[in-house]
Design a protein around this motif. Structure first.
Motif, short mmCIF file in Angstrom:
data_model
loop_
_atom_site.label_atom_id
_atom_site.label_comp_id
_atom_site.label_asym_id
_atom_site.label_seq_id
_atom_site.Cartn_x
_atom_site.Cartn_y
_atom_site.Cartn_z
N LYS A 34 -9.37 0.35 2.10
CA LYS A 34 -9.36 -0.60 1.00
C LYS A 34 -10.64 -0.42 0.19
O LYS A 34 -11.62 0.12 0.68
N SER B 151 -5.02 -0.67 0.60
CA SER B 151 -4.27 -0.10 -0.51
C SER B 151 -3.81 1.33 -0.23
O SER B 151 -2.86 1.80 -0.83
N GLY C 145 -13.80 -4.57 -3.31
CA GLY C 145 -13.39 -5.80 -3.97
C GLY C 145 -11.98 -6.25 -3.64
O GLY C 145 -11.55 -7.31 -4.06
N ASP C 146 -11.25 -5.44 -2.88
CA ASP C 146 -9.87 -5.78 -2.53
C ASP C 146 -9.83 -6.51 -1.20
O ASP C 146 -10.60 -6.21 -0.29
N GLU C 147 -8.89 -7.43 -1.11
CA GLU C 147 -8.70 -8.16 0.14
C GLU C 147 -7.84 -7.36 1.13
O GLU C 147 -7.99 -7.49 2.33
N PHE C 148 -6.96 -6.51 0.59
CA PHE C 148 -5.95 -5.86 1.42
C PHE C 148 -6.08 -4.34 1.39
O PHE C 148 -6.63 -3.76 0.45
N HIS D 37 0.87 -1.18 0.00
CA HIS D 37 0.00 0.00 0.00
C HIS D 37 0.90 1.23 0.00
O HIS D 37 2.12 1.10 0.06
#
Length: 143
Positions: A43, A51, A46-49, A5
Motif C-alpha cells: 500500500k 492496492s 497515504g492509503d488505508e488499504f 486491489h
C-alpha cells in the motif's frame, strides 16, 4: 462494489520489492504459499488499504511471459501524486527513471508521467488539476 486491489505477477520478488518500495509502497503483509505462489501486499503511505498484491511463483517460471499473448494482460495502472515535480525528484533520488511529464489538456496543473517496473509493467503518475476529485468521475466525460 469497488475495486480492492489487483494482483501483479512478478518474476523476481526481491527486485520487484526493491522497485515498489523505492516508488514509495510499503509491505504490510505476505502469504508465503498459495496456489498462485507467494503473495506480498503493498500500500502507499497515504492509503488505508492494500492496492497491489505482488504474486510470485518461484517454481512456476515467468507466468507474465506465458500470458503475453493473452489480451487480458495488464496494460498499466495509475498512481495519483500531489506534486509531479516533487515526486519525480524523489523517484530520481531513489534511482527510478520516469518520463518527462506532459499535460493532457495543455494546463500547468494536470500532468502525467510514466515509469516501468522491472517486469515491464507501465505505471502512470497523475497530478490532477486543483479541485479535481481523486479519480475519474462522469464529469470528466461530459462535453
Amino acid at each position: 462494489m469497488r475495486t480492492l486491489h489487483f494482483g501483479l505477477r512478478v518474476t523476481d520478488l526481491e527486485r520487484s520489492l526493491a522497485f515498489y518500495t523505492a516508488v514509495g509502497y510499503e509491505v504490510i503483509g505476505s502469504v508465503p504459499d498459495t496456489p498462485f505462489g507467494s503473495l506480498t501486499m503493498l500500500k502507499l503511505p497515504g492509503d488505508e488499504f492494500v492496492s497491489i498484491e505482488l504474486v510470485h511463483d518461484a517454481a512456476g517460471g515467468n507466468k507474465a511471459e506465458a500470458d503475453a499473448g493473452d489480451r487480458s494482460v495488464l496494460n498499466h495502472f495509475v498512481i495519483k501524486v500531489e506534486s509531479m515535480t516533487a515526486t519525480l525528484g524523489e523517484l530520481a533520488a531513489r534511482g527510478i527513471d520516469a518520463e518527462a511529464p506532459v499535460s493532457p489538456d495543455g494546463s500547468d496543473d494536470f500532468l502525467t508521467s510514466w515509469l516501468t517496473d522491472p517486469d515491464g509493467n507501465r505505471i502512470e503518475l497523475v497530478q490532477w488539476p486543483t479541485g479535481h476529485p481523486d479519480g475519474f468521475t462522469s464529469a470528466d466525460w461530459t462535453q
